[in-house]
Enzyme design. Structure first.
Site, PDB file in Angstrom:
ATOM      1  N   LYS A  11       0.840  -1.205   0.000  1.00 55.70           N
ATOM      2  CA  LYS A  11       0.000   0.000   0.000  1.00 55.70           C
ATOM      3  C   LYS A  11       0.871   1.250   0.000  1.00 55.70           C
ATOM      4  CE  LYS A  11      -4.105  -1.680  -0.056  1.00 55.70           C
ATOM      5  NZ  LYS A  11      -5.096  -1.280  -1.073  1.00 55.70           N
ATOM      6  N   ASP A  69       9.200   5.462   7.111  1.00 55.11           N
ATOM      7  CA  ASP A  69       8.775   4.903   8.394  1.00 55.11           C
ATOM      8  C   ASP A  69       7.692   5.832   8.918  1.00 55.11           C
ATOM      9  OD1 ASP A  69       9.372   2.552  10.118  1.00 55.11           O
ATOM     10  OD2 ASP A  69       9.309   4.123  11.627  1.00 55.11           O
ATOM     11  N   SER A  70       6.592   5.243   9.325  1.00 53.28           N
ATOM     12  CA  SER A  70       5.429   6.059   9.644  1.00 53.28           C
ATOM     13  C   SER A  70       4.600   5.406  10.728  1.00 53.28           C
ATOM     14  CB  SER A  70       4.600   6.262   8.370  1.00 53.28           C
ATOM     15  OG  SER A  70       4.428   5.037   7.689  1.00 53.28           O
ATOM     16  N   PHE A 152      -5.278   2.084   3.936  1.00 53.53           N
ATOM     17  CA  PHE A 152      -4.758   0.926   4.666  1.00 53.53           C
ATOM     18  C   PHE A 152      -4.561   1.320   6.127  1.00 53.53           C
ATOM     19  CE2 PHE A 152      -0.192   1.906   5.391  1.00 53.53           C
ATOM     20  CZ  PHE A 152      -0.069   3.046   4.615  1.00 53.53           C
ATOM     21  N   GLY A 153      -4.051   0.369   6.905  1.00 50.90           N
ATOM     22  CA  GLY A 153      -3.685   0.644   8.293  1.00 50.90           C
ATOM     23  C   GLY A 153      -4.839   1.233   9.093  1.00 50.90           C
ATOM     24  N   TYR A 154      -4.586   2.341   9.764  1.00 48.03           N
ATOM     25  CA  TYR A 154      -5.571   2.977  10.648  1.00 48.03           C
ATOM     26  C   TYR A 154      -6.492   3.959   9.905  1.00 48.03           C
ATOM     27  CZ  TYR A 154      -2.480   1.051  14.235  1.00 48.03           C
ATOM     28  OH  TYR A 154      -1.730   0.197  15.012  1.00 48.03           O
ATOM     29  N   LYS A 175      -6.729  11.839  -0.103  1.00 52.43           N
ATOM     30  CA  LYS A 175      -5.847  11.459   1.010  1.00 52.43           C
ATOM     31  C   LYS A 175      -4.435  12.006   0.776  1.00 52.43           C
ATOM     32  CE  LYS A 175      -3.530   7.812   3.544  1.00 52.43           C
ATOM     33  NZ  LYS A 175      -3.172   6.416   3.738  1.00 52.43           N
ATOM     34  N   HIS A 180       0.290  12.714   5.792  1.00 54.56           N
ATOM     35  CA  HIS A 180       1.655  12.774   6.279  1.00 54.56           C
ATOM     36  C   HIS A 180       2.641  12.320   5.200  1.00 54.56           C
ATOM     37  CE1 HIS A 180      -0.352   9.016   6.800  1.00 54.56           C
ATOM     38  NE2 HIS A 180       0.713   8.362   7.220  1.00 54.56           N
ATOM     39  N   ARG A 181       2.259  11.284   4.439  1.00 56.15           N
ATOM     40  CA  ARG A 181       3.167  10.772   3.398  1.00 56.15           C
ATOM     41  C   ARG A 181       3.236  11.749   2.227  1.00 56.15           C
ATOM     42  NH1 ARG A 181       1.213   6.353   3.715  1.00 56.15           N
ATOM     43  NH2 ARG A 181       2.766   5.676   5.233  1.00 56.15           N
TER      44      ARG A 181
HETATM   45  P1  ITT Z   1       7.893  -1.209   5.724  1.00 56.76           P
HETATM   46  O1  ITT Z   1       8.603  -1.120   7.057  1.00 56.76           O
HETATM   47  O2  ITT Z   1       8.327  -2.355   4.891  1.00 56.76           O
HETATM   48  O3  ITT Z   1       7.923   0.097   4.972  1.00 56.76           O
HETATM   49  P2  ITT Z   1       5.515  -1.389   7.414  1.00 56.76           P
HETATM   50  O4  ITT Z   1       4.039  -1.522   7.142  1.00 56.76           O
HETATM   51  O5  ITT Z   1       6.118  -2.348   8.419  1.00 56.76           O
HETATM   52  O6  ITT Z   1       6.305  -1.472   6.014  1.00 56.76           O
HETATM   53  P3  ITT Z   1       6.093   0.808   9.228  1.00 56.76           P
HETATM   54  O7  ITT Z   1       6.987   0.011  10.065  1.00 56.76           O
HETATM   55  O8  ITT Z   1       6.511   2.202   8.849  1.00 56.76           O
HETATM   56  O9  ITT Z   1       5.791   0.090   7.831  1.00 56.76           O
HETATM   57  O10 ITT Z   1       4.660   0.854   9.918  1.00 56.76           O
HETATM   58  C1  ITT Z   1       3.746   1.784   9.533  1.00 56.76           C
HETATM   59  C2  ITT Z   1       2.377   1.434  10.114  1.00 56.76           C
HETATM   60  O11 ITT Z   1       1.745   2.650  10.524  1.00 56.76           O
HETATM   61  C3  ITT Z   1       1.497   0.822   9.039  1.00 56.76           C
HETATM   62  O12 ITT Z   1       1.593  -0.576   9.006  1.00 56.76           O
HETATM   63  C4  ITT Z   1       0.108   1.328   9.463  1.00 56.76           C
HETATM   64  O13 ITT Z   1      -0.405   0.512  10.486  1.00 56.76           O
HETATM   65  C5  ITT Z   1       0.422   2.702  10.054  1.00 56.76           C
HETATM   66  N1  ITT Z   1       0.338   3.723   8.994  1.00 56.76           N
HETATM   67  C6  ITT Z   1       1.372   4.399   8.397  1.00 56.76           C
HETATM   68  N2  ITT Z   1       0.933   5.211   7.424  1.00 56.76           N
HETATM   69  C7  ITT Z   1      -0.412   5.045   7.390  1.00 56.76           C
HETATM   70  C8  ITT Z   1      -1.434   5.593   6.582  1.00 56.76           C
HETATM   71  O14 ITT Z   1      -1.168   6.423   5.580  1.00 56.76           O
HETATM   72  N3  ITT Z   1      -2.682   5.224   6.829  1.00 56.76           N
HETATM   73  C9  ITT Z   1      -2.980   4.368   7.822  1.00 56.76           C
HETATM   74  N4  ITT Z   1      -2.079   3.763   8.609  1.00 56.76           N
HETATM   75  C10 ITT Z   1      -0.787   4.109   8.402  1.00 56.76           C
END
Ligand code: ITT
Length: 202
Positions: A11, A69-70, A152-154, A175, A180-181
């Protein structure tokens, strides 16, 4: 110019490729370099983990690498899940489990104290070991139930400030304009413009 996206999150690859789409660079992914190692994210800051990922991938590919990293910081939880966002509900946890844990931790937190922000650190690493970092933030609040199916994610529980819909209810472009990205990658684009005479925005 070739740039490798140093992430295994599909994603993120989609979002980063879309946001960098107008640039005159050739975007490669870790699928193009299957032998690159997994990078352990053991730093306690977004910057530390982003730089670590970018350096590992530039070393393995000998190309410029860009890592992200996010995570989500909830003020009432003292910044949690923070750098633990991807594995908040445990190692290998999926988005549904992480959101479930977040909503349960926040069930007694009143509406006016549900403020949060997304943080993104983009790290650029060169094969000679030089690095640059770019930060982006998105302020907002956490809802009480998931809404929407995009992103994705939250995203399904995050309402960006000033909006009554979650990131998961927005189009990808909406979005990107608030996220942030998107924000951190604008800094990256400005850096590229300033440093590369051959760089063009199409
Ligand atoms: P890589 O380390 O391989 O890049 P990862 O998914 O493990 O992939 P991170 O360690 O940076 O990446 O974790 C980021 C998490 O933060 C991600 O899995 C989501 O749960 C959340 N996150 C980050 N950006 C987001 C977004 O734009 N929308 C929603 N959730 C987000």
């Amino acid at each position: 110019m070739d740039i490798v996206l140093a992430t295994r999150n599909k994603k993120k690859v989609e979002e980063m490729s879309r946001i960098l789409g107008g640039m005159d660079i050739n975007i490669l992914t870790l699928d193009d370099f299957p032998s690159c190692p997994e990078v352990e994210e053991d730093a306690n800051t977004f910057e530390g983990n982003a730089v670590k990922k970018a350096l590992a991938i530039t070393k393995c590919t000998n190309k410029i690498a860009v890592a992200d990293d996010s995570g989500l910081e909830v003020y009432a939880l003292n910044g949690a899940p923070g750098v633990m966002s991807a594995r908040y509900a445990g190692e290998g946890a999926d988005d549904v489990a992480n959101i479930g844990k977040l909503l349960s931790e926040m069930k007694d937190i009143p509406d006016e104290q549900r403020g949060a922000r997304f943080v993104c650190c983009i790290a650029l690493a060169y094969p000679n070991g030089k690095t640059e970092t770019f930060f982006g933030f998105a302020e907002g609040r956490i809802g009480r139930e998931p809404r929407g199916r995009m992103g994705f994610g939250y995203d399904p529980v995050f309402y960006p400030a000033g909006y009554e819909v979650t990131f998961a209810e927005m189009s990808p472009e909406e979005k990107d304009a608030l996220s942030h990205r998107g924000n951190a990658l604008e800094g990256f684009k400005k850096y590229m413009k300033a440093h590369y005479s051959e760089y063009k925005e199409i």
